[in-house]
Design a protein around this motif. Structure first.
Motif, PDB file in Angstrom:
ATOM      1  N   ASP A  16      49.814  -3.502  31.770  1.00  0.00           N
ATOM      2  CA  ASP A  16      48.509  -3.783  32.371  1.00  0.00           C
ATOM      3  C   ASP A  16      47.750  -4.874  31.618  1.00  0.00           C
ATOM      4  OD1 ASP A  16      48.325  -1.851  30.300  1.00  0.00           O
ATOM      5  OD2 ASP A  16      46.353  -1.230  30.987  1.00  0.00           O
ATOM      6  N   SER A  17      48.182  -5.218  30.425  1.00  0.00           N
ATOM      7  CA  SER A  17      47.546  -6.272  29.639  1.00  0.00           C
ATOM      8  C   SER A  17      48.235  -7.617  29.910  1.00  0.00           C
ATOM      9  CB  SER A  17      47.636  -5.944  28.151  1.00  0.00           C
ATOM     10  OG  SER A  17      47.306  -7.071  27.373  1.00  0.00           O
ATOM     11  N   LEU A  18      47.481  -8.562  30.462  1.00  0.00           N
ATOM     12  CA  LEU A  18      48.025  -9.895  30.728  1.00  0.00           C
ATOM     13  C   LEU A  18      48.491 -10.555  29.434  1.00  0.00           C
ATOM     14  CD1 LEU A  18      48.647 -12.300  32.544  1.00  0.00           C
ATOM     15  CD2 LEU A  18      46.243 -12.979  32.321  1.00  0.00           C
ATOM     16  N   ALA A  19      47.716 -10.406  28.380  1.00  0.00           N
ATOM     17  CA  ALA A  19      48.082 -11.018  27.095  1.00  0.00           C
ATOM     18  C   ALA A  19      49.423 -10.494  26.586  1.00  0.00           C
ATOM     19  CB  ALA A  19      46.990 -10.774  26.061  1.00  0.00           C
ATOM     20  N   LEU A  20      49.654  -9.201  26.695  1.00  0.00           N
ATOM     21  CA  LEU A  20      50.922  -8.630  26.238  1.00  0.00           C
ATOM     22  C   LEU A  20      52.079  -9.033  27.143  1.00  0.00           C
ATOM     23  CD1 LEU A  20      49.863  -5.098  24.986  1.00  0.00           C
ATOM     24  CD2 LEU A  20      50.493  -7.097  23.642  1.00  0.00           C
ATOM     25  N   ARG A  21      51.826  -9.138  28.451  1.00  0.00           N
ATOM     26  CA  ARG A  21      52.885  -9.618  29.354  1.00  0.00           C
ATOM     27  C   ARG A  21      53.291 -11.041  28.996  1.00  0.00           C
ATOM     28  NH1 ARG A  21      49.646  -7.715  33.598  1.00  0.00           N
ATOM     29  NH2 ARG A  21      49.517  -9.804  34.501  1.00  0.00           N
ATOM     30  N   ILE A  22      52.313 -11.875  28.699  1.00  0.00           N
ATOM     31  CA  ILE A  22      52.616 -13.259  28.327  1.00  0.00           C
ATOM     32  C   ILE A  22      53.402 -13.316  27.027  1.00  0.00           C
ATOM     33  CG2 ILE A  22      51.575 -15.442  27.553  1.00  0.00           C
ATOM     34  CD1 ILE A  22      49.319 -14.862  29.619  1.00  0.00           C
ATOM     35  N   LYS A  23      52.987 -12.531  26.025  1.00  0.00           N
ATOM     36  CA  LYS A  23      53.711 -12.504  24.743  1.00  0.00           C
ATOM     37  C   LYS A  23      55.145 -12.015  24.924  1.00  0.00           C
ATOM     38  CE  LYS A  23      49.902 -12.013  21.529  1.00  0.00           C
ATOM     39  NZ  LYS A  23      49.355 -11.258  20.400  1.00  0.00           N
ATOM     40  N   MET A  24      55.317 -10.949  25.696  1.00  0.00           N
ATOM     41  CA  MET A  24      56.651 -10.396  25.938  1.00  0.00           C
ATOM     42  C   MET A  24      57.513 -11.410  26.689  1.00  0.00           C
ATOM     43  SD  MET A  24      58.712  -7.840  25.476  1.00  0.00           S
ATOM     44  CE  MET A  24      57.710  -6.426  25.098  1.00  0.00           C
ATOM     45  N   GLU A  68      56.743  -9.818  37.048  1.00  0.00           N
ATOM     46  CA  GLU A  68      55.752  -9.174  36.199  1.00  0.00           C
ATOM     47  C   GLU A  68      54.926  -8.226  37.055  1.00  0.00           C
ATOM     48  OE1 GLU A  68      53.314 -11.766  33.758  1.00  0.00           O
ATOM     49  OE2 GLU A  68      54.808 -13.359  33.980  1.00  0.00           O
ATOM     50  N   ALA A  69      54.570  -7.077  36.492  1.00  0.00           N
ATOM     51  CA  ALA A  69      53.722  -6.115  37.192  1.00  0.00           C
ATOM     52  C   ALA A  69      52.678  -5.584  36.227  1.00  0.00           C
ATOM     53  CB  ALA A  69      54.554  -4.965  37.750  1.00  0.00           C
ATOM     54  N   GLU A  70      51.509  -5.196  36.780  1.00  0.00           N
ATOM     55  CA  GLU A  70      50.452  -4.686  35.916  1.00  0.00           C
ATOM     56  C   GLU A  70      50.227  -3.183  36.046  1.00  0.00           C
ATOM     57  OE1 GLU A  70      46.449  -5.698  38.461  1.00  0.00           O
ATOM     58  OE2 GLU A  70      47.188  -7.206  37.069  1.00  0.00           O
ATOM     59  N   ASN A  77      68.277 -10.492  33.438  1.00  0.00           N
ATOM     60  CA  ASN A  77      67.128 -10.677  34.322  1.00  0.00           C
ATOM     61  C   ASN A  77      66.185  -9.511  34.061  1.00  0.00           C
ATOM     62  OD1 ASN A  77      68.080 -12.993  35.663  1.00  0.00           O
ATOM     63  ND2 ASN A  77      69.387 -11.718  36.927  1.00  0.00           N
ATOM     64  N   ILE A  78      64.943  -9.820  33.661  1.00  0.00           N
ATOM     65  CA  ILE A  78      64.035  -8.789  33.159  1.00  0.00           C
ATOM     66  C   ILE A  78      62.740  -8.744  33.965  1.00  0.00           C
ATOM     67  CG2 ILE A  78      62.739  -8.000  31.136  1.00  0.00           C
ATOM     68  CD1 ILE A  78      64.845  -9.414  29.405  1.00  0.00           C
ATOM     69  N   LEU A  79      62.265  -7.520  34.209  1.00  0.00           N
ATOM     70  CA  LEU A  79      60.961  -7.261  34.809  1.00  0.00           C
ATOM     71  C   LEU A  79      60.042  -6.779  33.696  1.00  0.00           C
ATOM     72  CD1 LEU A  79      59.022  -6.771  37.218  1.00  0.00           C
ATOM     73  CD2 LEU A  79      60.133  -4.536  37.512  1.00  0.00           C
ATOM     74  N   VAL A  80      58.916  -7.451  33.505  1.00  0.00           N
ATOM     75  CA  VAL A  80      57.960  -7.097  32.456  1.00  0.00           C
ATOM     76  C   VAL A  80      56.781  -6.374  33.103  1.00  0.00           C
ATOM     77  CG1 VAL A  80      56.418  -7.988  30.672  1.00  0.00           C
ATOM     78  CG2 VAL A  80      58.641  -9.073  31.042  1.00  0.00           C
ATOM     79  N   VAL A  81      56.496  -5.149  32.620  1.00  0.00           N
ATOM     80  CA  VAL A  81      55.436  -4.329  33.207  1.00  0.00           C
ATOM     81  C   VAL A  81      54.453  -3.916  32.122  1.00  0.00           C
ATOM     82  CG1 VAL A  81      54.908  -2.267  34.556  1.00  0.00           C
ATOM     83  CG2 VAL A  81      57.119  -3.426  34.861  1.00  0.00           C
ATOM     84  N   LEU A 136      66.957  -5.198  33.328  1.00  0.00           N
ATOM     85  CA  LEU A 136      66.173  -4.500  32.313  1.00  0.00           C
ATOM     86  C   LEU A 136      64.708  -4.519  32.705  1.00  0.00           C
ATOM     87  CD1 LEU A 136      66.158  -3.338  29.308  1.00  0.00           C
ATOM     88  CD2 LEU A 136      65.584  -5.668  28.630  1.00  0.00           C
ATOM     89  N   ILE A 137      63.991  -3.437  32.375  1.00  0.00           N
ATOM     90  CA  ILE A 137      62.543  -3.379  32.572  1.00  0.00           C
ATOM     91  C   ILE A 137      61.900  -3.058  31.237  1.00  0.00           C
ATOM     92  CG2 ILE A 137      60.622  -2.227  33.733  1.00  0.00           C
ATOM     93  CD1 ILE A 137      62.567  -1.361  35.912  1.00  0.00           C
ATOM     94  N   THR A 138      60.894  -3.854  30.837  1.00  0.00           N
ATOM     95  CA  THR A 138      60.055  -3.462  29.710  1.00  0.00           C
ATOM     96  C   THR A 138      58.834  -2.809  30.337  1.00  0.00           C
ATOM     97  OG1 THR A 138      58.841  -5.552  29.595  1.00  0.00           O
ATOM     98  CG2 THR A 138      60.869  -5.372  28.295  1.00  0.00           C
ATOM     99  N   MET A 139      58.498  -1.583  29.906  1.00  0.00           N
ATOM    100  CA  MET A 139      57.470  -0.809  30.599  1.00  0.00           C
ATOM    101  C   MET A 139      56.457  -0.239  29.617  1.00  0.00           C
ATOM    102  SD  MET A 139      56.935   0.692  33.799  1.00  0.00           S
ATOM    103  CE  MET A 139      58.522   0.913  34.553  1.00  0.00           C
TER     104      MET A 139
END
Length: 69
Positions: A9-17, A31-33, A3-7, A49-52
């Protein structure tokens, strides 16, 4: 899987990740910006896991990681 939290500020990069991680079988629980949002979501969701992103407005990734730890 994780279960992952994607952080980021770029919406495009959050979507790709998000798309990349979901193709690997993981679940995106949030998701957080910025770092402040990340801290709140971490407390609510308890992800595995968090991608930050490091450079973000309001609170950067390093400072938010310190508070999460």
């Amino acid at each position: 899987m994780l279960n992952i939290l994607v952080v980021d500020d770029s919406l495009a990069l959050r979507i790709k990740m998000k798309n990349f991680l979901e193709k690997l079988g993981h679940t995106i629980v949030g998701e957080a910006e910025n770092g402040e949002e990340a801290i709140k979501l971490y407390k609510m969701l308890s992800p595995d896991l968090i991608t930050m992103d490091i450079s973000m407005p309001i609170m950067n990734g390093i400072d938010s990681l310190k508070k999460i730890i």
